[in-house]
Design a protein around this motif. Structure first.
Motif, PDB file in Angstrom:
ATOM      1  N   TYR A  33       0.142   2.440  -9.185  1.00 34.45           N
ATOM      2  CA  TYR A  33       0.776   2.751  -7.903  1.00 34.45           C
ATOM      3  C   TYR A  33      -0.260   3.104  -6.853  1.00 34.45           C
ATOM      4  CZ  TYR A  33       4.879   2.927 -10.849  1.00 34.45           C
ATOM      5  OH  TYR A  33       5.863   2.615 -11.735  1.00 34.45           O
ATOM      6  N   TYR A  34      -1.248   3.865  -7.274  1.00 35.18           N
ATOM      7  CA  TYR A  34      -2.332   4.265  -6.381  1.00 35.18           C
ATOM      8  C   TYR A  34      -3.103   3.037  -5.892  1.00 35.18           C
ATOM      9  CZ  TYR A  34      -6.815   6.463  -5.143  1.00 35.18           C
ATOM     10  OH  TYR A  34      -7.942   6.857  -4.504  1.00 35.18           O
ATOM     11  N   LEU A  35      -3.498   2.182  -6.810  1.00 42.35           N
ATOM     12  CA  LEU A  35      -4.234   0.977  -6.438  1.00 42.35           C
ATOM     13  C   LEU A  35      -3.374   0.026  -5.615  1.00 42.35           C
ATOM     14  CD1 LEU A  35      -6.197   0.272  -9.734  1.00 42.35           C
ATOM     15  CD2 LEU A  35      -7.062   1.268  -7.605  1.00 42.35           C
ATOM     16  N   GLY A  36      -2.104  -0.097  -5.981  1.00 39.55           N
ATOM     17  CA  GLY A  36      -1.197  -0.954  -5.224  1.00 39.55           C
ATOM     18  C   GLY A  36      -0.996  -0.471  -3.799  1.00 39.55           C
ATOM     19  N   PHE A  37      -0.898   0.838  -3.621  1.00 36.09           N
ATOM     20  CA  PHE A  37      -0.735   1.393  -2.280  1.00 36.09           C
ATOM     21  C   PHE A  37      -1.936   1.063  -1.404  1.00 36.09           C
ATOM     22  CE2 PHE A  37      -1.636   4.839   0.703  1.00 36.09           C
ATOM     23  CZ  PHE A  37      -0.498   4.780   1.495  1.00 36.09           C
ATOM     24  N   PHE A  38      -3.128   1.296  -1.912  1.00 41.63           N
ATOM     25  CA  PHE A  38      -4.317   1.042  -1.099  1.00 41.63           C
ATOM     26  C   PHE A  38      -4.597  -0.444  -0.921  1.00 41.63           C
ATOM     27  CE2 PHE A  38      -5.034   5.517  -1.999  1.00 41.63           C
ATOM     28  CZ  PHE A  38      -5.300   5.947  -0.708  1.00 41.63           C
ATOM     29  N   ALA A  39      -4.254  -1.262  -1.895  1.00 41.17           N
ATOM     30  CA  ALA A  39      -4.380  -2.706  -1.712  1.00 41.17           C
ATOM     31  C   ALA A  39      -3.424  -3.178  -0.620  1.00 41.17           C
ATOM     32  CB  ALA A  39      -4.098  -3.432  -3.021  1.00 41.17           C
ATOM     33  N   GLY A  40      -2.206  -2.661  -0.628  1.00 43.63           N
ATOM     34  CA  GLY A  40      -1.253  -3.002   0.421  1.00 43.63           C
ATOM     35  C   GLY A  40      -1.712  -2.534   1.783  1.00 43.63           C
ATOM     36  N   PHE A  41      -2.317  -1.372   1.828  1.00 44.58           N
ATOM     37  CA  PHE A  41      -2.839  -0.846   3.089  1.00 44.58           C
ATOM     38  C   PHE A  41      -3.929  -1.758   3.644  1.00 44.58           C
ATOM     39  CE2 PHE A  41      -5.617   2.051   5.502  1.00 44.58           C
ATOM     40  CZ  PHE A  41      -4.698   2.502   6.436  1.00 44.58           C
ATOM     41  N   LEU A  42      -4.828  -2.209   2.790  1.00 43.66           N
ATOM     42  CA  LEU A  42      -5.885  -3.114   3.241  1.00 43.66           C
ATOM     43  C   LEU A  42      -5.324  -4.465   3.672  1.00 43.66           C
ATOM     44  CD1 LEU A  42      -8.705  -2.326   0.667  1.00 43.66           C
ATOM     45  CD2 LEU A  42      -8.634  -1.695   3.072  1.00 43.66           C
ATOM     46  N   LEU A  43      -4.295  -4.949   2.975  1.00 40.04           N
ATOM     47  CA  LEU A  43      -3.649  -6.188   3.401  1.00 40.04           C
ATOM     48  C   LEU A  43      -2.971  -6.017   4.757  1.00 40.04           C
ATOM     49  CD1 LEU A  43      -2.090  -7.456   0.064  1.00 40.04           C
ATOM     50  CD2 LEU A  43      -3.941  -8.508   1.375  1.00 40.04           C
ATOM     51  N   TYR A  44      -2.377  -4.858   4.979  1.00 44.09           N
ATOM     52  CA  TYR A  44      -1.748  -4.579   6.271  1.00 44.09           C
ATOM     53  C   TYR A  44      -2.787  -4.597   7.390  1.00 44.09           C
ATOM     54  CZ  TYR A  44       0.117  -1.954  10.159  1.00 44.09           C
ATOM     55  OH  TYR A  44       0.467  -1.559  11.404  1.00 44.09           O
ATOM     56  N   ILE A  45      -3.931  -3.969   7.163  1.00 41.39           N
ATOM     57  CA  ILE A  45      -4.991  -3.973   8.171  1.00 41.39           C
ATOM     58  C   ILE A  45      -5.444  -5.397   8.454  1.00 41.39           C
ATOM     59  CG2 ILE A  45      -7.388  -3.318   8.620  1.00 41.39           C
ATOM     60  CD1 ILE A  45      -6.811  -0.721   7.118  1.00 41.39           C
ATOM     61  N   GLY A  46      -5.613  -6.179   7.397  1.00 41.39           N
ATOM     62  CA  GLY A  46      -6.027  -7.563   7.590  1.00 41.39           C
ATOM     63  C   GLY A  46      -4.998  -8.371   8.348  1.00 41.39           C
ATOM     64  N   ALA A  47      -3.738  -8.167   8.036  1.00 43.68           N
ATOM     65  CA  ALA A  47      -2.687  -8.949   8.684  1.00 43.68           C
ATOM     66  C   ALA A  47      -2.454  -8.510  10.118  1.00 43.68           C
ATOM     67  CB  ALA A  47      -1.396  -8.837   7.891  1.00 43.68           C
ATOM     68  N   SER A  48      -2.603  -7.227  10.398  1.00 43.52           N
ATOM     69  CA  SER A  48      -2.281  -6.746  11.747  1.00 43.52           C
ATOM     70  C   SER A  48      -3.459  -6.794  12.707  1.00 43.52           C
ATOM     71  CB  SER A  48      -1.739  -5.318  11.681  1.00 43.52           C
ATOM     72  OG  SER A  48      -2.756  -4.435  11.240  1.00 43.52           O
ATOM     73  N   ASP A  49      -4.677  -6.724  12.216  1.00 41.13           N
ATOM     74  CA  ASP A  49      -5.842  -6.683  13.105  1.00 41.13           C
ATOM     75  C   ASP A  49      -6.683  -7.957  13.056  1.00 41.13           C
ATOM     76  OD1 ASP A  49      -5.194  -4.169  13.944  1.00 41.13           O
ATOM     77  OD2 ASP A  49      -6.537  -3.148  12.561  1.00 41.13           O
TER      78      ASP A  49
END
Length: 81
Positions: A33-49
């Motif tokens: 869950y911890y790794l999935g949360f931070f992987a999703g966060f990095l994907l969000y940054i990549g997709a939004s910025d």
């Protein structure tokens, strides 16, 4: 003076973060869950910025190529490694 304090805080943050790992552990059950949360966060940054920059009017073929290569790399790593 303020700039120096902010630079000092920016310099100290990774060291404090590394030291803080000695005071707690993540249970094996919670690690996915911890790794999935931070992987999703990095994907969000990549997709939004980063991705909108690749699709802007000033985009170059090099930027689009690197974007596609990044997606292919993420796919290969997630499926075959």
């Amino acid at each position: 003076m303020t700039t120096s304090l902010l630079l000092l805080a920016d310099t100290a943050a990774p060291v404090v973060g590394a030291i803080s790992t000695m005071f707690f552990t993540i249970p094996a059950v919670g690690l996915p869950y911890y790794l999935g949360f931070f992987a999703g966060f990095l994907l969000y940054i990549g997709a939004s910025d980063i991705l909108p920059q690749a699709h802007s009017n000033k985009s170059t073929a090099f930027t689009l190529t690197l974007t596609v290569l990044g997606v292919v790399f993420a796919f290969v790593v997630s499926r075959f490694v």
